[in-house]
Scaffold this motif. Structure first.
Motif, PDB file in Angstrom:
ATOM      1  N   UNK A  12       0.846  -1.192   0.000  1.00 10.49           N
ATOM      2  CA  UNK A  12       0.000   0.000   0.000  1.00 10.49           C
ATOM      3  C   UNK A  12       0.881   1.242   0.000  1.00 10.49           C
ATOM      4  N   UNK A  13       0.601   2.167  -0.918  1.00 11.60           N
ATOM      5  CA  UNK A  13       1.343   3.411  -1.023  1.00 11.60           C
ATOM      6  C   UNK A  13       0.479   4.552  -0.478  1.00 11.60           C
ATOM      7  N   UNK A  14       1.038   5.309   0.480  1.00  8.87           N
ATOM      8  CA  UNK A  14       0.396   6.531   0.974  1.00  8.87           C
ATOM      9  C   UNK A  14       1.218   7.697   0.454  1.00  8.87           C
ATOM     10  N   UNK A  15       0.596   8.558  -0.361  1.00 11.00           N
ATOM     11  CA  UNK A  15       1.350   9.536  -1.140  1.00 11.00           C
ATOM     12  C   UNK A  15       0.970  10.969  -0.795  1.00 11.00           C
ATOM     13  N   UNK A  16       1.996  11.837  -0.816  1.00  9.88           N
ATOM     14  CA  UNK A  16       1.798  13.261  -0.579  1.00  9.88           C
ATOM     15  C   UNK A  16       2.701  14.044  -1.526  1.00  9.88           C
ATOM     16  N   UNK A  17       2.270  15.250  -1.889  1.00 18.09           N
ATOM     17  CA  UNK A  17       3.073  16.101  -2.762  1.00 18.09           C
ATOM     18  C   UNK A  17       3.635  17.262  -1.969  1.00 18.09           C
ATOM     19  N   UNK A  18       4.907  17.585  -2.217  1.00 16.03           N
ATOM     20  CA  UNK A  18       5.566  18.695  -1.543  1.00 16.03           C
ATOM     21  C   UNK A  18       5.258  20.025  -2.229  1.00 16.03           C
ATOM     22  N   UNK A  19       4.811  19.983  -3.496  1.00 15.40           N
ATOM     23  CA  UNK A  19       4.657  21.247  -4.221  1.00 15.40           C
ATOM     24  C   UNK A  19       3.412  21.277  -5.106  1.00 15.40           C
ATOM     25  N   UNK A  20       3.450  20.619  -6.269  1.00 13.51           N
ATOM     26  CA  UNK A  20       2.345  20.691  -7.225  1.00 13.51           C
ATOM     27  C   UNK A  20       1.720  19.311  -7.393  1.00 13.51           C
ATOM     28  N   UNK A  21       0.723  19.216  -8.264  1.00 15.48           N
ATOM     29  CA  UNK A  21       0.084  17.922  -8.529  1.00 15.48           C
ATOM     30  C   UNK A  21       1.017  17.058  -9.372  1.00 15.48           C
ATOM     31  N   UNK A  22       1.300  15.878  -8.884  1.00 18.00           N
ATOM     32  CA  UNK A  22       2.036  14.864  -9.632  1.00 18.00           C
ATOM     33  C   UNK A  22       1.107  13.660  -9.810  1.00 18.00           C
ATOM     34  N   UNK A  23       1.573  12.655 -10.527  1.00 23.11           N
ATOM     35  CA  UNK A  23       0.777  11.443 -10.681  1.00 23.11           C
ATOM     36  C   UNK A  23       1.720  10.255 -10.827  1.00 23.11           C
ATOM     37  N   UNK A  24       1.677   9.354  -9.860  1.00 19.78           N
ATOM     38  CA  UNK A  24       2.546   8.180  -9.878  1.00 19.78           C
ATOM     39  C   UNK A  24       1.974   7.148 -10.837  1.00 19.78           C
ATOM     40  N   UNK A  25       2.762   6.795 -11.853  1.00 19.15           N
ATOM     41  CA  UNK A  25       2.318   5.861 -12.889  1.00 19.15           C
ATOM     42  C   UNK A  25       3.282   4.683 -12.936  1.00 19.15           C
ATOM     43  N   UNK A  26       2.721   3.481 -12.730  1.00 22.60           N
ATOM     44  CA  UNK A  26       3.488   2.240 -12.805  1.00 22.60           C
ATOM     45  C   UNK A  26       2.926   1.437 -13.974  1.00 22.60           C
ATOM     46  N   UNK A  27       3.481   1.613 -15.186  1.00 21.46           N
ATOM     47  CA  UNK A  27       2.893   0.980 -16.376  1.00 21.46           C
ATOM     48  C   UNK A  27       2.759  -0.533 -16.268  1.00 21.46           C
ATOM     49  N   UNK A  28       3.742  -1.202 -15.676  1.00 25.78           N
ATOM     50  CA  UNK A  28       3.699  -2.661 -15.605  1.00 25.78           C
ATOM     51  C   UNK A  28       2.566  -3.162 -14.715  1.00 25.78           C
ATOM     52  N   UNK A  29       2.058  -2.293 -13.836  1.00 23.32           N
ATOM     53  CA  UNK A  29       0.946  -2.655 -12.960  1.00 23.32           C
ATOM     54  C   UNK A  29      -0.374  -2.089 -13.455  1.00 23.32           C
ATOM     55  N   UNK A  30      -0.310  -1.222 -14.477  1.00 27.97           N
ATOM     56  CA  UNK A  30      -1.493  -0.562 -15.029  1.00 27.97           C
ATOM     57  C   UNK A  30      -2.210   0.283 -13.965  1.00 27.97           C
ATOM     58  N   UNK A  31      -1.448   0.910 -13.065  1.00 28.40           N
ATOM     59  CA  UNK A  31      -2.074   1.779 -12.073  1.00 28.40           C
ATOM     60  C   UNK A  31      -1.461   3.167 -12.149  1.00 28.40           C
ATOM     61  N   UNK A  32      -2.300   4.160 -11.875  1.00 30.91           N
ATOM     62  CA  UNK A  32      -1.882   5.555 -11.863  1.00 30.91           C
ATOM     63  C   UNK A  32      -2.684   6.252 -10.784  1.00 30.91           C
ATOM     64  N   UNK A  33      -2.020   7.062  -9.969  1.00 27.73           N
ATOM     65  CA  UNK A  33      -2.718   7.760  -8.899  1.00 27.73           C
ATOM     66  C   UNK A  33      -2.161   9.172  -8.770  1.00 27.73           C
ATOM     67  N   UNK A  34      -3.050  10.163  -8.826  1.00 25.26           N
ATOM     68  CA  UNK A  34      -2.622  11.546  -8.626  1.00 25.26           C
ATOM     69  C   UNK A  34      -2.117  11.739  -7.210  1.00 25.26           C
TER      70      UNK A  34
END
Length: 313
Positions: free
Chosen positions: A133-155
């Motif tokens: 499980x990934x808990x994600x936060x941004x330090x500045x602007x909107x990013x989006x973590x994309x893992x193509x091999x898993x077919x998942x993307x999360x802003x």
């Protein structure tokens, strides 16, 4: 030269389901649209100007056929809607025993923090066959973590936590990317996603071990920033107890009851006046612009570790 694969490898049960959905939906769209384009070509030739053809409208109507070409596509598309919604919803419910990894996005890098204290920049090592499980936060602007091999993307959005989870089944090295334009060096915000066998992952943890776990680092910050002066059980200042707080309901002055999850704890540190606990005065100072997102994640990890003594026995 690095080439981007148009169809990256699939390394999880979820990614296989996404691929199957894409292929099946493509087949459906072709099956629905091909007759239209084929008939356009046939009619264009058959009824072109100057060609003898019967252009009278047929008085007969085939009602079942006319109904079917509306109902069948509708039912098929409805089935795809249910299928895709179930896939989407499954990403919102991580298993309770999932490995917790914190992610901080910055212009232009990814930082991953393991619970044992190991930190990685633009690399993420995970064990194969285990939920993460990934808990994600941004330090500045909107990013989006994309893992193509898993077919998942999360802003990854400033001001709040977002989560995602996966189980990677195939060991190997895969690609990490940012799929949300985040500035001039957006294209360089990439990294490596390393899936290892459980034995290799345990070996990697031991070789890159940290003296302090994430919760221990949070405990040090908790004391150095003066939090223990009010929230420590032995403190003379009347402040809410943090022992056993995580995951439990918290009554607020507004009359609402909220669950003390990661977001609640983060907001209580950075926006302490937004949700004041019932029975307490709104006197806690804000730590916004004092603590970094990494610091907040460490303190959150520490508070999550504060369980009643009987619960740990």
């Amino acid at each position: 030269m690095t080439f981007i694969s148009l169809w990256p490898p699939s390394i999880s049960g979820y990614s296989h389901q996404v691929d199957l959905l894409v292929i099946a939906f493509t087949v459906l769209i072709v099956a629905l649209s091909a007759p239209v384009f084929i008939l356009i070509a046939v009619f264009a030739v058959k009824y072109r100007r100057g060609r003898p053809a019967d252009r009278k409208h047929s008085p007969n109507r085939n009602i079942p056929l006319e109904v079917s070409w509306s109902v069948v596509p509708f039912v098929a598309l409805l089935g795809f809607y249910v299928w895709s919604t179930e896939l989407f919803a499954s990403l919102r419910h991580a298993p309770a025993d999932a490995l917790q990894i914190d992610v901080v996005a910055k212009q232009w890098m990814w930082k991953f923090q393991h619970p044992q204290g190991q930190a990685e920049i633009n690399e993420l090592h995970v064990p194969a066959g285990e939920p993460v499980k990934l808990t994600m936060a941004s330090q500045d602007v909107i990013h989006s973590l994309f893992l193509p091999a898993l077919r998942i993307k999360q802003d990854v959005v400033p001001g709040r936590y977002t989560t995602s989870w996966f189980t990677a089944d195939k060991p190997g090295v895969y690609r990490i990317a940012c799929s949300q334009y985040c500035g001039s060096n957006h294209s360089e915000m990439t990294g490596s996603f390393v899936v290892m066998t459980p034995a290799d992952y345990a070996k990697w943890l031991s070789q890159s071990s940290n003296d302090l776990t994430l919760a221990a680092e949070g405990a040090a910050l908790f004391r150095s920033r003066g939090c223990s002066g009010c929230h420590d059980p032995a403190s003379t200042t009347r402040a809410p107890s943090l022992v056993g707080l995580y995951g439990n309901p918290v009554p607020l002055q507004s009359g609402e009851v909220v669950i003390a999850d990661d977001q609640y704890i983060r907001d209580s540190i950075l926006l302490p006046q937004s949700q004041v606990a019932a029975g307490y005065q709104p006197i806690m100072p804000t730590f916004q612009n004092v603590l970094s997102e990494e610091d907040v994640l460490k303190i959150v990890a520490y508070i999550k570790s504060l369980q009643p003594r009987e619960a740990t026995q």
